[in-house]
Write a protein that holds these residues in place. Sequence first.
Motif, PDB file in Angstrom:
ATOM      1  N   SER A 114     -12.974   5.983 -14.368  1.00 22.01           N
ATOM      2  CA  SER A 114     -13.035   6.281 -15.793  1.00 22.01           C
ATOM      3  C   SER A 114     -11.718   5.789 -16.359  1.00 22.01           C
ATOM      4  O   SER A 114     -10.687   6.416 -16.193  1.00 22.01           O
ATOM      5  N   LYS A 115     -11.757   4.615 -16.964  1.00 18.63           N
ATOM      6  CA  LYS A 115     -10.511   3.981 -17.371  1.00 18.63           C
ATOM      7  C   LYS A 115      -9.697   4.899 -18.285  1.00 18.63           C
ATOM      8  O   LYS A 115     -10.147   5.257 -19.364  1.00 18.63           O
ATOM      9  N   LEU A 116      -8.517   5.292 -17.827  1.00 18.18           N
ATOM     10  CA  LEU A 116      -7.679   6.201 -18.614  1.00 18.18           C
ATOM     11  C   LEU A 116      -6.773   5.372 -19.516  1.00 18.18           C
ATOM     12  O   LEU A 116      -5.579   5.283 -19.298  1.00 18.18           O
ATOM     13  N   LEU A 117      -7.407   4.739 -20.525  1.00 16.74           N
ATOM     14  CA  LEU A 117      -6.646   3.802 -21.348  1.00 16.74           C
ATOM     15  C   LEU A 117      -5.551   4.489 -22.136  1.00 16.74           C
ATOM     16  O   LEU A 117      -4.480   3.920 -22.333  1.00 16.74           O
ATOM     17  N   ASN A 118      -5.787   5.725 -22.577  1.00 16.27           N
ATOM     18  CA  ASN A 118      -4.761   6.397 -23.375  1.00 16.27           C
ATOM     19  C   ASN A 118      -3.534   6.723 -22.534  1.00 16.27           C
ATOM     20  O   ASN A 118      -2.405   6.562 -22.988  1.00 16.27           O
ATOM     21  N   SER A 119      -3.771   7.153 -21.295  1.00 18.11           N
ATOM     22  CA  SER A 119      -2.627   7.424 -20.422  1.00 18.11           C
ATOM     23  C   SER A 119      -1.884   6.147 -20.110  1.00 18.11           C
ATOM     24  O   SER A 119      -0.655   6.106 -20.109  1.00 18.11           O
ATOM     25  N   ALA A 120      -2.659   5.056 -19.857  1.00 17.92           N
ATOM     26  CA  ALA A 120      -2.019   3.772 -19.574  1.00 17.92           C
ATOM     27  C   ALA A 120      -1.164   3.355 -20.759  1.00 17.92           C
ATOM     28  O   ALA A 120      -0.020   2.905 -20.591  1.00 17.92           O
ATOM     29  N   ALA A 121      -1.701   3.530 -21.967  1.00 13.75           N
ATOM     30  CA  ALA A 121      -0.969   3.113 -23.164  1.00 13.75           C
ATOM     31  C   ALA A 121       0.298   3.933 -23.334  1.00 13.75           C
ATOM     32  O   ALA A 121       1.358   3.402 -23.693  1.00 13.75           O
ATOM     33  N   THR A 122       0.203   5.241 -23.057  1.00 15.43           N
ATOM     34  CA  THR A 122       1.386   6.082 -23.232  1.00 15.43           C
ATOM     35  C   THR A 122       2.485   5.674 -22.251  1.00 15.43           C
ATOM     36  O   THR A 122       3.648   5.528 -22.632  1.00 15.43           O
ATOM     37  N   THR A 123       2.097   5.472 -20.981  1.00 16.80           N
ATOM     38  CA  THR A 123       3.099   5.030 -20.009  1.00 16.80           C
ATOM     39  C   THR A 123       3.663   3.673 -20.410  1.00 16.80           C
ATOM     40  O   THR A 123       4.862   3.424 -20.274  1.00 16.80           O
ATOM     41  N   SER A 124       2.786   2.780 -20.918  1.00 12.55           N
ATOM     42  CA  SER A 124       3.265   1.470 -21.366  1.00 12.55           C
ATOM     43  C   SER A 124       4.312   1.617 -22.451  1.00 12.55           C
ATOM     44  O   SER A 124       5.342   0.941 -22.440  1.00 12.55           O
ATOM     45  N   MET A 125       4.026   2.507 -23.401  1.00 18.93           N
ATOM     46  CA  MET A 125       4.957   2.700 -24.523  1.00 18.93           C
ATOM     47  C   MET A 125       6.313   3.173 -23.992  1.00 18.93           C
ATOM     48  O   MET A 125       7.362   2.679 -24.412  1.00 18.93           O
ATOM     49  N   LEU A 126       6.283   4.123 -23.043  1.00 17.81           N
ATOM     50  CA  LEU A 126       7.537   4.622 -22.474  1.00 17.81           C
ATOM     51  C   LEU A 126       8.246   3.514 -21.705  1.00 17.81           C
ATOM     52  O   LEU A 126       9.479   3.415 -21.741  1.00 17.81           O
ATOM     53  N   THR A 127       7.457   2.647 -21.040  1.00 15.86           N
ATOM     54  CA  THR A 127       8.067   1.528 -20.316  1.00 15.86           C
ATOM     55  C   THR A 127       8.748   0.567 -21.283  1.00 15.86           C
ATOM     56  O   THR A 127       9.847   0.085 -21.028  1.00 15.86           O
ATOM     57  N   ILE A 128       8.061   0.290 -22.409  1.00 14.19           N
ATOM     58  CA  ILE A 128       8.636  -0.624 -23.397  1.00 14.19           C
ATOM     59  C   ILE A 128       9.949  -0.047 -23.935  1.00 14.19           C
ATOM     60  O   ILE A 128      10.932  -0.771 -24.117  1.00 14.19           O
ATOM     61  N   ASN A 148       0.836  -1.198   0.000  1.00 18.53           N
ATOM     62  CA  ASN A 148       0.000   0.000   0.000  1.00 18.53           C
ATOM     63  C   ASN A 148       0.875   1.254   0.000  1.00 18.53           C
ATOM     64  O   ASN A 148       0.644   2.203   0.733  1.00 18.53           O
ATOM     65  N   ALA A 149       1.913   1.233  -0.859  1.00 23.52           N
ATOM     66  CA  ALA A 149       2.987   2.216  -0.744  1.00 23.52           C
ATOM     67  C   ALA A 149       2.872   3.352  -1.747  1.00 23.52           C
ATOM     68  O   ALA A 149       3.793   4.151  -1.856  1.00 23.52           O
ATOM     69  N   GLU A 150       1.737   3.451  -2.472  1.00 26.40           N
ATOM     70  CA  GLU A 150       1.726   4.381  -3.602  1.00 26.40           C
ATOM     71  C   GLU A 150       1.910   5.843  -3.215  1.00 26.40           C
ATOM     72  O   GLU A 150       2.281   6.657  -4.045  1.00 26.40           O
ATOM     73  N   ALA A 151       1.670   6.179  -1.948  1.00 28.68           N
ATOM     74  CA  ALA A 151       1.862   7.566  -1.555  1.00 28.68           C
ATOM     75  C   ALA A 151       3.341   7.940  -1.570  1.00 28.68           C
ATOM     76  O   ALA A 151       3.690   9.092  -1.791  1.00 28.68           O
ATOM     77  N   HIS A 152       4.226   6.963  -1.352  1.00 32.57           N
ATOM     78  CA  HIS A 152       5.653   7.265  -1.233  1.00 32.57           C
ATOM     79  C   HIS A 152       6.484   6.708  -2.374  1.00 32.57           C
ATOM     80  O   HIS A 152       7.584   7.173  -2.615  1.00 32.57           O
ATOM     81  N   ALA A 153       5.975   5.674  -3.011  1.00 33.96           N
ATOM     82  CA  ALA A 153       6.753   5.075  -4.088  1.00 33.96           C
ATOM     83  C   ALA A 153       5.798   4.540  -5.144  1.00 33.96           C
ATOM     84  O   ALA A 153       4.878   3.794  -4.830  1.00 33.96           O
ATOM     85  N   THR A 154       5.992   4.966  -6.391  1.00 36.56           N
ATOM     86  CA  THR A 154       5.204   4.395  -7.478  1.00 36.56           C
ATOM     87  C   THR A 154       6.177   3.874  -8.516  1.00 36.56           C
ATOM     88  O   THR A 154       7.277   4.394  -8.637  1.00 36.56           O
ATOM     89  N   SER A 155       5.789   2.832  -9.229  1.00 32.79           N
ATOM     90  CA  SER A 155       6.660   2.344 -10.296  1.00 32.79           C
ATOM     91  C   SER A 155       5.920   2.502 -11.616  1.00 32.79           C
ATOM     92  O   SER A 155       4.725   2.804 -11.641  1.00 32.79           O
ATOM     93  N   LEU A 156       6.640   2.314 -12.715  1.00 35.01           N
ATOM     94  CA  LEU A 156       6.014   2.463 -14.026  1.00 35.01           C
ATOM     95  C   LEU A 156       4.847   1.487 -14.165  1.00 35.01           C
ATOM     96  O   LEU A 156       3.759   1.864 -14.590  1.00 35.01           O
ATOM     97  N   SER A 157       5.076   0.212 -13.780  1.00 36.19           N
ATOM     98  CA  SER A 157       4.004  -0.777 -13.891  1.00 36.19           C
ATOM     99  C   SER A 157       2.817  -0.384 -13.032  1.00 36.19           C
ATOM    100  O   SER A 157       1.669  -0.529 -13.440  1.00 36.19           O
ATOM    101  N   TRP A 158       3.107   0.114 -11.835  1.00 36.57           N
ATOM    102  CA  TRP A 158       2.010   0.505 -10.962  1.00 36.57           C
ATOM    103  C   TRP A 158       1.226   1.656 -11.577  1.00 36.57           C
ATOM    104  O   TRP A 158      -0.009   1.706 -11.491  1.00 36.57           O
ATOM    105  N   ALA A 159       1.933   2.601 -12.207  1.00 36.09           N
ATOM    106  CA  ALA A 159       1.254   3.747 -12.821  1.00 36.09           C
ATOM    107  C   ALA A 159       0.290   3.277 -13.911  1.00 36.09           C
ATOM    108  O   ALA A 159      -0.844   3.751 -13.995  1.00 36.09           O
ATOM    109  N   ILE A 160       0.744   2.299 -14.715  1.00 36.31           N
ATOM    110  CA  ILE A 160      -0.121   1.777 -15.782  1.00 36.31           C
ATOM    111  C   ILE A 160      -1.364   1.131 -15.162  1.00 36.31           C
ATOM    112  O   ILE A 160      -2.496   1.375 -15.585  1.00 36.31           O
TER     113      ILE A 160
END
Lengths: 340, 293
Positions: free
Chosen positions: A305-319, A285-297
């Motif tokens: 309201s599923k933010l699919l476009n934001s998820a996809a953009t972060t995914s692309m940057l992760t890839i 339950n650490a998202e207040a202090h530490a987030t990771s790329l996967s967690w952000a997606i």
Amino acid sequence: MRHSTFFWFVLPSALAMFLFIALPIVSVFTQSLHVAHDQVVEEVETCAVFSCTTELRVNAEATAELYEEAPLGKFAGLDNYANRSHLAFDEVSVVWAQASGPGEFFNGIYNLPFYKALTFTLAYTFIVTPLVIIFGFMIAVAVNSLSALVKGPIIFVSLLPMMVTPLIGSLILFWMIDARGILGSTLQYLMGDPSLSLKASSTLTWIMLMVYGVWHSAPFAFVVFYAGLQTVPKDTLESAMIDGASRWQRIRYVVLPYLMPLTLFIALIQLMDNFRVFEPIVGFNAEAHATSLSWAIYNYMNADSKLLNSAATTSMLTIIGVAILLTPVLVRTWRDFNRR
Amino acid sequence: MSQAADRRSPILVFASISFLLIWLLMASFPFLWTLWGSFKVQGDFFSKADWSYAIFGVRTIAETGAPFTGAGYYGAWVQEEFWRAVINTGVVVVFVVIISLTFGALGGYALSRSNYRYVFWLLMLALIFRAMPHITLVSGYLLPFFEWNLWGHLSTTVIVLVAINQPFTLWMLHSFFQNIPKDLDESAMVDGCTRFQAFRYAIVPVMWPGIVTTGLFSFLLAYNDFAVTALLLTKENQTMVPKIAGFLGSTQTEGNVMFAVASVVSATAPLFVLVIFFQRQIVSGLTAGAVKG
């Protein structure tokens, strides 16, 4: 094997990977170029007895129709990448202009969600991976010097942290380090600070997550090193001893070079796995202090309201991040392959 | 090696043994603690007053009259219907293992028996796919799955997990099949078998050790997955891991944390059994990829 036979044998496997790994990457890329449709707004005139007022209302039907026609949303080019949630070019340049030193600049961009996630992901990857290798090697050396009778049970116990489901493993530790759990209250007692809470401090949360990472992955390095130690050539060790090498020198100059390929293998697997760190952040339950790329997606997709476009953009940057991480390995393998 | 080589100074022996003991404590204590605590009430599991309450169950005796209580298990399995999640996990895991091994055995066999250049490229591609964080793939699935009404079904999750599993399965079975002598299937083909018959009658009977080891890891991937199952399944179809995560999000009332503790213990038990019976295969599987490079 003939080409056609090879083709039919590989087909099911290749098809599965093509449909569910390669195409999704295309799908992620396409989604990252679109943004959600604007809501259709219309003016509605409501007339009471004396006066008429016009107000703006969202036309839900028309909005739904828009999505019916173009489920992807509106084409936006690279806007998603540039906006505040991702690379945030505008915000970064503002911070750059205002910051007086590198520390301040870093603090400035750390407040932006993408850079916050990236910082933790990189820190986790590059701190946990070497620690796993060192810790795993130490366990392997210690176990290797024991008698065969106790080795079996020790290997059994050592495997447990790795086999347990990551989310469950992190929950188990999370409950123990809770202020009312056994580790949490022991720490409070040791520090003499009854209000100490690991959950409230960013630094402690980071340390906790990394300790979990080492706990979870050290068994893997241990098992690989342990198997490697069984095959260290005895003759070389003995001749080093005859030449007067001390125990430490034998480890340093015979065992370590021999285990080098294994270390690279562990490093490769660990870099790939640690870069996708995700479950511990949910479990702790650490998202207040530490987030990771996967967690952000995950967080974008899990929102109401599923933010699919934001998820996809972060995914692309992760890839892209994964690609950068893998490049040295691939270049090396490619060279080895050509030399053969 | 001679005994003299193994003789070490007492300090070194002491340091090594105590390091090992600390590690064993770290590796086992959390599980024992949680197992013990799962039979207590929340007031003991999270005990502000005195940590020894968790061991002796002072509050548990006060609240239920006995030092152990199965309330957490009753709440999780009966009240919150954890058994549904268990069945779902069972279905997903069984099918993922069977399908991945079928696909992987065929593909891995072909990769180990062909010398063309594209074999190298396929293996490299599999390595790159292996590195993809699962959650990035899930973000590619959601929109098409919603559009085509594929979202939420167990079968969709099964095939997705099979695909995610393939790169690893291919690598592992590829190296296992390379250890099986080529003469075996080639002599079958000289005797008039087709390639598939040679695979079926000469290779399948001797491939089971490799299949068991690879199957174990497929099992673990499907069983431990959170990223895919949390986002691709409806609430009724949820498997164990997302169900446990769900306990934490929605229910913060007194006692409900114990549901999560009880289900965590329930979900970990099969893994323990697995390690007990298949320790040797797990160790050999972990090293198979490494030693072969």
